[in-house]
Design a protein around this motif. Structure first.
Motif, PDB file in Angstrom:
ATOM      1  N   THR A 188      -3.941  41.672  44.975  1.00 25.94           N
ATOM      2  CA  THR A 188      -3.314  41.210  43.741  1.00 25.94           C
ATOM      3  C   THR A 188      -4.399  40.727  42.799  1.00 25.94           C
ATOM      4  OG1 THR A 188      -1.300  40.544  44.920  1.00 25.94           O
ATOM      5  CG2 THR A 188      -1.657  39.615  42.735  1.00 25.94           C
ATOM      6  N   PHE A 210       8.079  49.583  46.769  1.00 29.30           N
ATOM      7  CA  PHE A 210       7.072  48.533  46.841  1.00 29.30           C
ATOM      8  C   PHE A 210       7.611  47.272  46.183  1.00 29.30           C
ATOM      9  CE2 PHE A 210       4.738  52.569  46.689  1.00 29.30           C
ATOM     10  CZ  PHE A 210       4.048  52.484  47.888  1.00 29.30           C
ATOM     11  N   TRP A 221      -1.792  49.103  45.605  1.00 30.88           N
ATOM     12  CA  TRP A 221      -0.946  49.453  46.744  1.00 30.88           C
ATOM     13  C   TRP A 221      -1.550  50.618  47.519  1.00 30.88           C
ATOM     14  CZ3 TRP A 221       3.380  46.260  46.900  1.00 30.88           C
ATOM     15  CH2 TRP A 221       3.734  45.645  45.695  1.00 30.88           C
ATOM     16  N   ASP A 222      -1.270  50.653  48.810  1.00 23.85           N
ATOM     17  CA  ASP A 222      -1.579  51.794  49.658  1.00 23.85           C
ATOM     18  C   ASP A 222      -0.278  52.574  49.844  1.00 23.85           C
ATOM     19  OD1 ASP A 222      -2.092  53.581  51.774  1.00 23.85           O
ATOM     20  OD2 ASP A 222      -3.615  52.270  52.617  1.00 23.85           O
ATOM     21  N   SER A 262      -0.504  48.899  39.697  1.00 21.76           N
ATOM     22  CA  SER A 262       0.686  48.591  38.907  1.00 21.76           C
ATOM     23  C   SER A 262       0.447  47.340  38.086  1.00 21.76           C
ATOM     24  CB  SER A 262       1.909  48.400  39.814  1.00 21.76           C
ATOM     25  OG  SER A 262       1.723  47.294  40.683  1.00 21.76           O
ATOM     26  N   GLU A 269      -4.095  55.359  46.540  1.00 26.28           N
ATOM     27  CA  GLU A 269      -4.114  54.016  45.954  1.00 26.28           C
ATOM     28  C   GLU A 269      -3.387  54.026  44.615  1.00 26.28           C
ATOM     29  OE1 GLU A 269      -8.266  52.034  47.472  1.00 26.28           O
ATOM     30  OE2 GLU A 269      -8.394  53.611  45.957  1.00 26.28           O
ATOM     31  N   ARG A 295      -1.324  44.796  40.735  1.00 22.63           N
ATOM     32  CA  ARG A 295      -1.324  44.948  42.188  1.00 22.63           C
ATOM     33  C   ARG A 295      -1.844  46.332  42.554  1.00 22.63           C
ATOM     34  NH1 ARG A 295       1.796  41.272  45.473  1.00 22.63           N
ATOM     35  NH2 ARG A 295       2.643  39.602  44.173  1.00 22.63           N
ATOM     36  N   ASN A 316       2.372  51.937  52.758  1.00 20.42           N
ATOM     37  CA  ASN A 316       3.471  51.184  52.142  1.00 20.42           C
ATOM     38  C   ASN A 316       3.173  49.680  52.173  1.00 20.42           C
ATOM     39  OD1 ASN A 316       5.909  50.536  50.957  1.00 20.42           O
ATOM     40  ND2 ASN A 316       7.087  50.664  52.858  1.00 20.42           N
ATOM     41  N   SER A 317       1.995  49.319  51.695  1.00 22.36           N
ATOM     42  CA  SER A 317       1.577  47.921  51.741  1.00 22.36           C
ATOM     43  C   SER A 317       0.730  47.609  50.513  1.00 22.36           C
ATOM     44  CB  SER A 317       0.779  47.625  53.014  1.00 22.36           C
ATOM     45  OG  SER A 317      -0.391  48.417  53.064  1.00 22.36           O
ATOM     46  N   VAL A 318       0.675  46.325  50.183  1.00 18.83           N
ATOM     47  CA  VAL A 318      -0.146  45.876  49.063  1.00 18.83           C
ATOM     48  C   VAL A 318      -1.564  45.631  49.562  1.00 18.83           C
ATOM     49  CG1 VAL A 318       0.487  43.452  49.414  1.00 18.83           C
ATOM     50  CG2 VAL A 318      -0.331  44.206  47.176  1.00 18.83           C
TER      51      VAL A 318
END
Length: 689
Positions: free
Chosen positions: A600, A560, A590-591, A580, A577, A588, A595-597
């Protein structure tokens, strides 16, 4: 992690430029720049390597040969002989008197240059050279000008056609984009229209229900028997009447005379209410209703203010859920039509997105601040810097919590005692001493007394709180270990990460690691996926999050990207989920499947220290280097609430600004949390309206 020894993120290695040295005893390459300038730059074309000067590595100009048979540019070899008396190629003794002009090679180089010019020159250059070298008549010039005019007109026409084609494609694409936006906007407006109508109907039903309930209460308090609901009864001549008390019976019919038992119970209820009420009960009820209505109005206004402050995020959340629901319902309809199965419930499908958003909105507007309900009082008040907590963790049942940090001690406190008992000093129920400063704690979620720790010497230790003894000690890390975590699905497995760039998986039944992963960057945090013991998230100083499947750990399943600095914490909100934290002052979400944000989160300040991160099913909390605790709802990008540590005295405000939050921890899915700062203060906070 510490106040005075605050964490400085590991520096990413930078590539250093290597200075090139000359071969043999030749003079430095930097000295050749002056020679190139004096010789003049030559055309950059492909030439035979034999025509290159060994000193300047360019096509030779004014070639001179040496007594040993090597050829150089005249200026290059003369500059070299001013510094050294040897041949740059073979190293033999050489002076100016042993240089001779090479006429043949100079002639060959001129011919080669001319041929290369003819080969590489453009048609325009050929025409220019021909006009310069030869006499041309007026007639030839007229025909040449006519040809050039035709060529110019054709080139302009072709350029105009190309520009028109590009412009037309741009306009078509812009129209398509705007049409897609219009379609999406129309779909959003249809969502809003349907949902507004649906919510208004629900609101009217609630108002009717409230009115019926108020009428029932008034009838009971006045001693009157309830009248049948005329709206529900078709005629007074019916053999039965619909009961006013629809206690889940759906308006079932009862005999007109009614059971005597129900009348007696109603009379007893009315009598008890009259006995409890005073003579001015009606006035009291009126005043109470007015007060309740005013309080309710203030609550509604407060919630509306919170919605207004983050309207854009809430709108984005609503549209995102409704659009996803539209896509899912579309796929379901296609599948239903293809399989020939029964028709799905469109109304239920269309309302699930609204219900999801309703739950988000309810959770977001429920709280607006953090309130202190208790403060942990240490015994060593004069040396609070030695009790800075780098980690706070609740045990399996949330009965106890443990703290650890630079004091080289693990202290276990009973949560109920800290909250309920007003004591000058709260003493830990268990205290264990370690050899080094501690960086992280992790309770075993199955074996209640077991807790793991990582320290500044790279040692990972598993402790038994009941005996205050270590069960296992792992010393394979070569540098400071920042993080350790027990698996929730496999209680004998734990993972750790260190500044040595190694992620190690351990088993409490073995004395050595069972798996090693080399990240080649300082490891700041590790975390097992709560849904599986096969997946681990790793945050590192290279600003990335590496997501591994331990069954094939040779390369990460996902990496990521998005943070700009070291990733200090990773926590799983759910199995899909991941949250970070980074020293770029952002969180952030993330999924891990896509593999995506997702989002934020911004609002706190974090540039160099570990300030803590904790999550539950709805909220994400972290510390700040401004000595504040921030709470975010996972669907919002801005903080929902915050609390400032520090003294209310103005004189101490400057001292408070030098401290930061060092650890935070939710009490499972409750609104209660623990927070500690670098001054040694530990507070119990709860979300409040």
């Amino acid at each position: 992690m510490e106040g005075t020894e605050g964490f400085v993120g590991p520096n990413v290695p930078s590539l250093m430029m290597t200075k090139m040295e000359p071969h043999g005893d030749s003079w430095a390459l930097e000295d050749c720049k002056d020679v190139r300038a004096s010789c003049g730059e030559v055309t950059k074309v492909e030439v035979d390597k034999d025509f290159l000067c060994p000193i300047c590595i360019q096509t030779m100009k004014d070639v001179f040969s040496t007594a040993c048979g090597h050829s150089f540019c005249y200026m290059c070899i003369m500059t070299h002989l001013n510094n050294r008396n040897n041949c740059p190629c073979c190293g033999l003794y050489l002076t100016n008197n042993q240089l001779f002009p090479n006429f043949l090679l100079n002639k060959l180089l001129r011919k080669a240059s001319a041929c290369q010019f003819v080969t590489n020159a453009s048609p325009t250059e050929h025409i220019r050279q021909a006009l310069k070298q030869n006499e041309v008549s007026v007639k030839e010039l007229d025909s040449l000008l006519l040809l050039l005019a035709e060529k110019k007109h054709k080139a302009e026409q072709e350029e105009a056609e190309a520009n028109m084609e590009v412009l037309l494609e741009f306009l078509h694409r812009s129209r398509q984009v705007k049409q897609d936006e219009l379609n999406e906007l129309q779909a959003d407006l249809s969502f809003l229209k349907e949902d507004i109508a649906y919510v208004e109907r629900q609101r009217m039903e609630l108002a009717k229900s409230k009115e019926r309930y108020s009428m029932k209460i008034r009838m009971l308090t006045s001693g009157q028997s309830p009248k049948p609901d005329r709206l529900a009864c078709g005629s007074s001549t019916m053999s039965g009447a619909v009961s006013l008390f629809r206690n889940g019976q759906g308006g079932a019919s009862v005999p007109t005379d009614g059971p005597r038992r129900r009348v007696e119970s109603n009379q007893r209820f009315v009598l008890s209410m009259k006995q409890e009420a005073s003579g001015d009960s009606l006035d009291c009820d009126f005043s109470n209703s007015v007060g309740t209505g005013a309080a309710q109005t203030s609550v509604v206004l407060a919630k509306k203010r919170r919605v207004s402050q983050q309207f854009e995020d809430l709108q984005e959340c609503y549209l995102h859920k409704r659009r996803n629901e539209r896509r899912k319902s579309g796929f379901q309809r296609q599948k239903t039509a293809k399989d020939g199965t029964s028709k799905i419930d469109d109304l239920c499908m269309d309302r699930s997105g609204l219900e999801d958003f309703k739950s988000v909105l309810t959770a977001f507007t429920r709280y607006s601040k953090l309130r202190v309900i208790a403060e942990l009082r240490h015994g060593d008040l004069f040396h609070s810097s030695n009790i800075v907590s780098s980690s706070i963790e609740f045990d399996r049942d949330d009965e106890f919590f443990a703290t650890a940090g630079v004091s080289r001690r693990i202290k276990v406190f009973e949560f109920a005692t800290v909250v309920n008992e007003l004591a000058d000093v709260h003493c830990p129920v268990v205290e264990m001493t370690t050899r080094s400063k501690l960086s992280c704690l992790s309770w075993n979620k199955y074996i209640k007394p077991h807790i793991a720790s990582s320290d500044y010497e790279g040692i990972v230790t598993v402790w038994d709180v009941n005996t205050c003894q270590s069960i296992m000690e792992y010393e394979e890390h070569e540098k400071r270990a920042w993080s350790v975590d027990f698996s929730k699905k496999e209680p004998t497995r734990l993972v750790s990460g260190s500044d040595d760039g190694k992620v190690k998986v351990w088993c409490t039944r073995q004395e050595t690691s069972v798996l090693n992963i080399d990240i080649k960057a300082n490891i700041c945090c590790v975390k097992y996926n709560p849904g599986s013991s096969n997946y681990v998230a790793v945050g590192s100083a290279d600003s990335n999050i590496h997501y591994f499947d331990l069954r094939n750990a040779q390369s990460p399943l996902h990496v990521f990207h998005g943070h700009r600095k070291a990733v200090s914490y990773v926590k799983f909100v759910s199995p899909n989920e991941l949250a970070s934290a980074s020293t770029d002052s952002t969180l952030r979400l993330w999924d891990v499947e896509e593999n995506s944000v997702i989002r934020t989160l911004k609002g706190h300040a974090n540039e160099k220290n570990f300030v803590g991160l904790t999550v539950n099913s709805e909220y994400i909390a972290c510390g700040s280097e401004t000595n504040d605790v921030y709470v975010y709802h996972k669907a919002m990008s801005k903080p929902a609430a915050f609390h400032r540590f520090g003294s209310p005295d103005q004189e101490d405000s400057d001292d408070d600004a030098s401290h930061f939050i060092s650890a935070v921890c939710w009490k499972s899915d409750s609104p209660t949390m623990l927070a500690a700062n670098s001054q040694g203060t530990i507070k119990v906070l709860v979300l409040a309206p």
